[in-house]
Design a protein around this motif. Structure first.
Motif, mmCIF file in Angstrom:
data_model
loop_
_atom_site.group_PDB
_atom_site.id
_atom_site.type_symbol
_atom_site.label_atom_id
_atom_site.label_comp_id
_atom_site.label_asym_id
_atom_site.label_seq_id
_atom_site.Cartn_x
_atom_site.Cartn_y
_atom_site.Cartn_z
ATOM 1 N N ALA A 196 1.074 -1.471 -0.006
ATOM 2 C CA ALA A 196 -0.183 -0.032 0.088
ATOM 3 C C ALA A 196 0.844 1.049 -0.137
ATOM 4 N N GLY A 197 2.216 1.574 0.476
ATOM 5 C CA GLY A 197 2.935 2.085 0.223
ATOM 6 C C GLY A 197 3.379 2.444 1.402
ATOM 7 N N ILE A 198 3.385 1.928 2.906
ATOM 8 C CA ILE A 198 3.380 2.107 3.711
ATOM 9 C C ILE A 198 5.223 1.184 4.234
ATOM 10 N N ALA A 199 6.458 2.949 3.894
ATOM 11 C CA ALA A 199 7.714 2.653 4.639
ATOM 12 C C ALA A 199 8.037 2.699 5.789
ATOM 13 N N ARG A 200 7.543 3.066 6.196
ATOM 14 C CA ARG A 200 7.317 2.916 8.399
ATOM 15 C C ARG A 200 6.763 1.966 8.744
ATOM 16 N N LEU A 201 7.541 1.186 8.758
ATOM 17 C CA LEU A 201 6.324 -0.306 9.700
ATOM 18 C C LEU A 201 7.187 -1.265 10.590
ATOM 19 N N GLY A 202 6.635 -1.179 11.518
ATOM 20 C CA GLY A 202 7.315 -1.769 13.090
ATOM 21 C C GLY A 202 6.366 -3.092 13.594
ATOM 22 N N MET A 203 7.920 -3.489 14.110
ATOM 23 C CA MET A 203 6.836 -5.367 14.671
ATOM 24 C C MET A 203 7.523 -5.306 16.418
ATOM 25 N N ASP A 204 6.232 -5.493 16.341
ATOM 26 C CA ASP A 204 6.555 -6.787 18.159
ATOM 27 C C ASP A 204 6.618 -7.352 18.126
ATOM 28 N N PRO A 205 7.723 -8.170 17.552
ATOM 29 C CA PRO A 205 7.871 -9.506 17.576
ATOM 30 C C PRO A 205 7.194 -10.721 18.532
ATOM 31 N N ARG A 206 7.012 -10.254 19.677
ATOM 32 C CA ARG A 206 6.326 -11.797 20.132
ATOM 33 C C ARG A 206 5.221 -12.563 19.843
ATOM 34 N N CYS A 207 5.282 -13.295 20.155
ATOM 35 C CA CYS A 207 3.926 -14.130 20.391
ATOM 36 C C CYS A 207 2.672 -14.221 20.885
ATOM 37 N N THR A 208 1.717 -14.352 21.206
ATOM 38 C CA THR A 208 1.030 -14.463 22.366
ATOM 39 C C THR A 208 1.052 -15.893 23.130
ATOM 40 N N VAL A 209 0.856 -17.011 22.311
ATOM 41 C CA VAL A 209 0.808 -17.916 22.880
ATOM 42 C C VAL A 209 2.670 -18.583 23.618
ATOM 43 N N GLU A 210 3.010 -17.939 23.143
ATOM 44 C CA GLU A 210 4.086 -18.204 23.742
ATOM 45 C C GLU A 210 4.883 -17.387 24.852
ATOM 46 N N SER A 211 3.673 -16.057 24.986
ATOM 47 C CA SER A 211 4.807 -15.457 25.992
ATOM 48 C C SER A 211 3.982 -15.231 27.248
ATOM 49 N N PRO A 212 4.321 -15.674 28.440
ATOM 50 C CA PRO A 212 3.279 -15.823 29.492
ATOM 51 C C PRO A 212 2.827 -13.984 29.798
ATOM 52 N N GLU A 213 3.195 -13.261 29.551
ATOM 53 C CA GLU A 213 3.067 -12.026 29.703
ATOM 54 C C GLU A 213 2.019 -11.254 28.647
ATOM 55 N N LEU A 214 1.003 -12.351 28.372
ATOM 56 C CA LEU A 214 0.341 -11.539 27.557
ATOM 57 C C LEU A 214 -0.800 -12.327 27.208
ATOM 58 N N PHE A 215 -2.895 -11.831 27.779
ATOM 59 C CA PHE A 215 -3.427 -12.884 27.054
ATOM 60 C C PHE A 215 -3.288 -13.914 25.462
ATOM 61 N N SER A 216 -3.547 -14.574 25.892
ATOM 62 C CA SER A 216 -3.657 -16.216 24.875
ATOM 63 C C SER A 216 -4.448 -16.616 24.398
ATOM 64 N N HIS A 217 -6.082 -16.812 23.668
ATOM 65 C CA HIS A 217 -7.066 -16.931 23.621
ATOM 66 C C HIS A 217 -6.645 -18.571 23.639
ATOM 67 N N ARG A 218 -6.381 -18.912 22.303
ATOM 68 C CA ARG A 218 -6.046 -20.119 22.193
ATOM 69 C C ARG A 218 -4.905 -21.067 22.962
ATOM 70 N N ARG A 219 -4.090 -20.534 23.581
ATOM 71 C CA ARG A 219 -3.638 -20.878 24.458
ATOM 72 C C ARG A 219 -4.037 -21.543 26.179
ATOM 73 N N GLU A 220 -5.198 -20.714 26.229
ATOM 74 C CA GLU A 220 -6.079 -20.632 28.238
ATOM 75 C C GLU A 220 -7.436 -20.468 27.589
ATOM 76 N N SER A 221 -8.312 -20.118 26.083
ATOM 77 C CA SER A 221 -9.358 -20.222 26.363
ATOM 78 C C SER A 221 -10.150 -19.147 26.681
ATOM 79 N N THR A 222 -10.365 -19.337 28.515
ATOM 80 C CA THR A 222 -10.694 -18.268 28.684
ATOM 81 C C THR A 222 -9.980 -16.708 29.407
ATOM 82 N N THR A 223 -10.041 -15.775 29.059
ATOM 83 C CA THR A 223 -8.809 -15.119 29.710
ATOM 84 C C THR A 223 -8.667 -14.282 28.934
ATOM 85 N N GLY A 224 -8.351 -13.058 29.922
ATOM 86 C CA GLY A 224 -8.405 -11.759 29.594
ATOM 87 C C GLY A 224 -7.928 -10.992 27.864
#
Length: 236
Positions: A196-224
């Motif tokens: 689309a023409g966006i040149a300034r693009l960053g990414m937080d590399p964390r995976c929610t399933v693999e990062s316990p400090e983040l909520f993950s529906h796939r990992r925990e089903s009932t979660t925040g």
């Protein structure tokens, strides 16, 4: 105009398990009093946001709303918010989907996008970009941040679903660690934004399933749900 962004974690709130503890989602079964306390804390700690936070009633679509002031309730049936008002923070809630934060600092236009599998497939991010352009943004100046989400190594889906999503969001097809069909929505969205023409693009590399400090529906089903917020600093 100074743009600020915040990605929250699951730590530091008042919610009890399995929503422990900084759950910001009001639709997942948590005690509403706890959710409200967590949201008040977030609003109090974000600098330069005198107008508070705007939330969405996320429905996994491509509906986009332009907001010009505080709202008493979440914006109905929308997955992307856009504003030009300094001091008003826009929030996307996720627990595996991709939060996308977009900004044109020069024009003073920002957007928060909830991009799940369905929303990504039907074009919620291009819809947000179109709304930003209508408000004066330029694609050449837009900065994009793809927040934490489930990665392509963890997101297993049926082969037919992978093929369908990749047909609409090229670059999203992947394989899991077990060699099964998977989706990498961030890869597809990164390609979509680049094309689309966006040149300034960053990414937080964390995976929610693999990062316990983040909520993950796939990992925990009932979660925040954790939040991704963006705003134009009213003090800048």
């Amino acid at each position: 105009m100074r743009v600020r962004r915040v990605i929250t974690t699951r730590d530091g709130g008042v919610s009890s398990a399995p929503y422990d503890s900084f759950n910001l989602g009001d639709h997942v079964g948590d005690d509403p009093t706890s959710v409200e306390a967590n949201r008040r804390r977030l609003a109090a700690e974000l600098p330069g946001t005198p107008d508070g936070l705007v939330w969405m009633e996320q429905v996994h679509g491509r509906g986009t709303a332009i907001v010009d002031g505080p709202t008493a309730e979440p914006v109905e049936a929308t997955d992307a918010l856009v504003t030009t008002r300094p001091g008003l923070a826009l929030v996307a809630l996720v627990a595996d989907c991709v939060p996308v934060l977009l900004a044109d600092p020069e024009a003073g236009v920002v957007s928060a996008v909830h991009a799940g599998r369905v929303g990504s497939r039907v074009g919620v991010v291009p819809a947000a970009l179109r709304a930003m352009i209508e408000m004066g943004a330029s694609v050449e100046r837009v900065e994009a941040l793809l927040g934490p989400s489930i990665c392509g190594k963890c997101y297993e889906v049926p082969a037919a679903m992978r093929a369908d999503v990749d047909a609409h969001l090229p670059g999203s097809a992947s394989r899991t660690r077990q060699g099964r069909p998977g989706l990498d929505l961030r890869a597809g969205l990164r390609r979509q934004l680049t094309e689309a023409g966006i040149a300034r693009l960053g990414m937080d590399p964390r995976c929610t399933v693999e990062s316990p400090e983040l909520f993950s529906h796939r990992r925990e089903s009932t979660t925040g749900r954790f939040g991704a917020a963006i705003w134009l600093d009213a003090d800048s």
